[in-house]
Design a protein around this motif. Sequence first.
Motif, PDB file in Angstrom:
ATOM      1  N   GLU A 128      -4.260  -6.008  -4.077  1.00 57.85           N
ATOM      2  CA  GLU A 128      -5.533  -6.717  -4.174  1.00 57.85           C
ATOM      3  C   GLU A 128      -5.513  -7.957  -3.288  1.00 57.85           C
ATOM      4  O   GLU A 128      -4.477  -8.614  -3.149  1.00 57.85           O
ATOM      5  CB  GLU A 128      -5.804  -7.150  -5.631  1.00 57.85           C
ATOM      6  CG  GLU A 128      -5.859  -6.011  -6.625  1.00 57.85           C
ATOM      7  CD  GLU A 128      -7.068  -5.118  -6.440  1.00 57.85           C
ATOM      8  OE1 GLU A 128      -8.032  -5.572  -5.779  1.00 57.85           O
ATOM      9  OE2 GLU A 128      -7.059  -3.981  -6.945  1.00 57.85           O
TER      10      GLU A 128
ATOM     11  N   TYR B  99       0.834  -1.205   0.000  1.00 55.98           N
ATOM     12  CA  TYR B  99       0.000   0.000   0.000  1.00 55.98           C
ATOM     13  C   TYR B  99       0.874   1.263   0.000  1.00 55.98           C
ATOM     14  O   TYR B  99       0.561   2.253  -0.680  1.00 55.98           O
ATOM     15  CB  TYR B  99      -0.921   0.015   1.220  1.00 55.98           C
ATOM     16  CG  TYR B  99      -2.181  -0.795   1.032  1.00 55.98           C
ATOM     17  CD1 TYR B  99      -3.169  -0.401   0.129  1.00 55.98           C
ATOM     18  CD2 TYR B  99      -2.386  -1.954   1.774  1.00 55.98           C
ATOM     19  CE1 TYR B  99      -4.326  -1.137  -0.033  1.00 55.98           C
ATOM     20  CE2 TYR B  99      -3.551  -2.699   1.609  1.00 55.98           C
ATOM     21  CZ  TYR B  99      -4.516  -2.293   0.701  1.00 55.98           C
ATOM     22  OH  TYR B  99      -5.665  -3.032   0.536  1.00 55.98           O
TER      23      TYR B  99
ATOM     24  N   LYS C 284      -9.166   3.450  -4.575  1.00 53.11           N
ATOM     25  CA  LYS C 284      -9.571   2.234  -5.267  1.00 53.11           C
ATOM     26  C   LYS C 284     -10.100   1.146  -4.336  1.00 53.11           C
ATOM     27  O   LYS C 284     -10.489   0.078  -4.790  1.00 53.11           O
ATOM     28  CB  LYS C 284      -8.378   1.666  -6.057  1.00 53.11           C
ATOM     29  CG  LYS C 284      -7.854   2.591  -7.140  1.00 53.11           C
ATOM     30  CD  LYS C 284      -6.654   1.970  -7.844  1.00 53.11           C
ATOM     31  CE  LYS C 284      -6.127   2.864  -8.952  1.00 53.11           C
ATOM     32  NZ  LYS C 284      -7.082   3.006 -10.064  1.00 53.11           N
ATOM     33  N   SER C 285     -10.111   1.415  -3.039  1.00 50.99           N
ATOM     34  CA  SER C 285     -10.507   0.371  -2.102  1.00 50.99           C
ATOM     35  C   SER C 285     -11.151   0.963  -0.855  1.00 50.99           C
ATOM     36  O   SER C 285     -10.736   2.013  -0.364  1.00 50.99           O
ATOM     37  CB  SER C 285      -9.286  -0.460  -1.685  1.00 50.99           C
ATOM     38  OG  SER C 285      -9.615  -1.364  -0.652  1.00 50.99           O
ATOM     39  N   ASN C 286     -12.151   0.249  -0.350  1.00 52.99           N
ATOM     40  CA  ASN C 286     -12.745   0.574   0.954  1.00 52.99           C
ATOM     41  C   ASN C 286     -12.760  -0.668   1.837  1.00 52.99           C
ATOM     42  O   ASN C 286     -13.700  -0.922   2.575  1.00 52.99           O
ATOM     43  CB  ASN C 286     -14.156   1.122   0.796  1.00 52.99           C
ATOM     44  CG  ASN C 286     -14.166   2.502   0.176  1.00 52.99           C
ATOM     45  OD1 ASN C 286     -14.646   2.687  -0.944  1.00 52.99           O
ATOM     46  ND2 ASN C 286     -13.631   3.484   0.884  1.00 52.99           N
ATOM     47  N   SER C 287     -11.686  -1.469   1.740  1.00 56.02           N
ATOM     48  CA  SER C 287     -11.637  -2.711   2.521  1.00 56.02           C
ATOM     49  C   SER C 287     -11.613  -2.434   4.017  1.00 56.02           C
ATOM     50  O   SER C 287     -12.076  -3.253   4.811  1.00 56.02           O
ATOM     51  CB  SER C 287     -10.427  -3.557   2.113  1.00 56.02           C
ATOM     52  OG  SER C 287      -9.211  -2.849   2.316  1.00 56.02           O
TER      53      SER C 287
ATOM     54  N   HIS D 291      -2.152  -1.354  -7.651  1.00 58.76           N
ATOM     55  CA  HIS D 291      -2.852  -1.242  -6.374  1.00 58.76           C
ATOM     56  C   HIS D 291      -2.972  -2.633  -5.763  1.00 58.76           C
ATOM     57  O   HIS D 291      -3.296  -3.598  -6.450  1.00 58.76           O
ATOM     58  CB  HIS D 291      -4.241  -0.648  -6.586  1.00 58.76           C
ATOM     59  CG  HIS D 291      -4.968  -0.349  -5.316  1.00 58.76           C
ATOM     60  ND1 HIS D 291      -5.662  -1.296  -4.607  1.00 58.76           N
ATOM     61  CD2 HIS D 291      -5.094   0.812  -4.618  1.00 58.76           C
ATOM     62  CE1 HIS D 291      -6.200  -0.754  -3.541  1.00 58.76           C
ATOM     63  NE2 HIS D 291      -5.883   0.528  -3.511  1.00 58.76           N
TER      64      HIS D 291
END
Length: 504
Positions: free
Chosen positions: A219, A186, A230-233, A217
């Motif tokens: 994954e 990240y 690109k992410s809201n994990s 990014h």
Amino acid sequence: MSVSPWKKPFSEIDDQRDIVLPPALIKRSAQARQNTENFGDLFVSGRNRSMANAVIDMLHQAREKVVVSSFLLADKELEDAILAVARKGVRVYVLLASEARLGKEDSEGEFEKAVLAQHKEMLKSLVGYALFRSAPHFHAKLVVVDPDTNPAGMLLTANLTKEALERNEELAIRLTPSEVSEAVSYLKWAMWESAEHEMVDPKQHFRAVSPLGIVPHPESLTAVVATTSKSNSLREMALALIKQARKSIVVSSFGWDKDHSVVRLLCERARSGIAVTVLARERVSSMPALVSLAEAGAQVLTYRWLHAKAIWTDGDVAMAMSANLQADGLDHGFELGLKLSGARAAALKRCLDVWIQAAPYQVIERPKLGDLEGKVRLWRDKRLEEVDVQRRSEFDLGDVVADSADQLIAPRPPKSQGGPLLVLAHEIEYRWSAVAPSAVAKAKEVRPSSKNDTPSTPFRLPVLREPGGRVVVAVKSPKELSLAREVKAESGAAAIVLAQGVLH
């Protein structure tokens, strides 16, 4: 002091204990906070600087590379450690928030002018030894060393400032090598694909940079979750943790948004019977969310300087994170969180329990006046108003003119002119006095009717007709009251008054 015969005192006691007040921050009978700063792989901030020293020791072990991510950096010992390893040839990369955002951050004392000044001095001392990249959305707090050869790292809730590391309630978790690898993926993406400015030359200020377009990014990672463009994990992990709780949830955060899906879910779980405990900093902007949680049945506890962000549930999975429970953190920005289980989740719970026991204040959504005493902060008119709740108060309502001097009776005058509560007290004793009426200056004497137009004999006491038409009997002393009653009956007077010049 002599008591006037023309004045009679009255009093009444109002019991206000059942009056419901606006939401309030009330002081708790809390335990003294323990000085423990180390719970295995988990560290908490404190005067002993265990958290700071763990980061500094890790930095000194670096041989090839150091990556630091923090909203800002203003701790002399940490700066010295970064400079020392950089001078040994270790490559140093630093991710920071943009200077424009630092100056506007609404943080209630988190970044005073002195801290910002120290941060800028840090830039001057380290530029040339470290590559700085910044963006207004950078908010993750992480330090890693030698990720490719001998990985070590620490994920923090604290910015790397002296105040955060020593004063605030903060957390840090030591990372495993595989977690360092995930976190660095990240950091690489953020540094090369999301940063907006860069400083590398001591002679230059931050300059604009563009994405390289070559760093992928991350994954499908296992332990590290994030908020990125690109992410809201991280948000999804927070929701999953709260949903899976069976009996209890503990959540700590600096920032709260009443309308965010995570906060709404916490309210739903509290209403369903789950024991939800909230730890928060006392902030005006957070109060709508904290009041909603308290209304839903959560126990809401506050600190002056709390800044830690974490979620623990009895599902044996927890998370420490940099994100506040609001859109700027869970929906957008650059934030990192770490899933915890087993011994590390248990260590987080032990730390949170210490803070729960020592929390100085609690939010009560609809307190009764009788349940409060001493200094209390009420949430009304969108601000926290400090008030002093007393057990008993006395209030003098002044004098009320009675109808007649021989009947010193007067109802209680209005007790409040400006709101529902004149005084915040369990009981209020209202006092007032009924005073005898006085003769009107322009009143004219009245005599009995005479026969045959002969002059009439005056009444045995002066009988007066007031400009408004009322007939009264005037007296000069209490000894005349018995006679005055007779004259009143003879003359048809409406009342007995004090003659001109008689004092109450």
